[in-house]
Design a protein around this motif. Sequence first.
Motif: not given
Length: 82
Positions: A34-38, A49-58
């Motif tokens: 997510l952080r280095q590619v998307l 991008l939709p919010d879900c791509f910024y608020s996720f659980f690792d």
Amino acid sequence: MTIHVLQFDQYAKSKLDCESGRSFHLITDGQLHLRQVLHPEACSKNITLPDCFYSFFDLRKEFRKFYRNNDFQTIEEMLNCE
């Protein structure tokens, strides 16, 4: 938004009944992709991008935090943790 991101967002919201104001979060095994590619790819193509791509659980990060152990390298090691 590209067609695939839009399709994913619409699909997830319909399946999770998010139209009623509820939201959902992605669960990832690490945040590298997510952080280095998307995110950089979306930024370079001016895609929102939709919010879900910024608020996720690792999941990996949460697992390490819970067990206070940074030695886990694979999901198999996490599954075998006692």
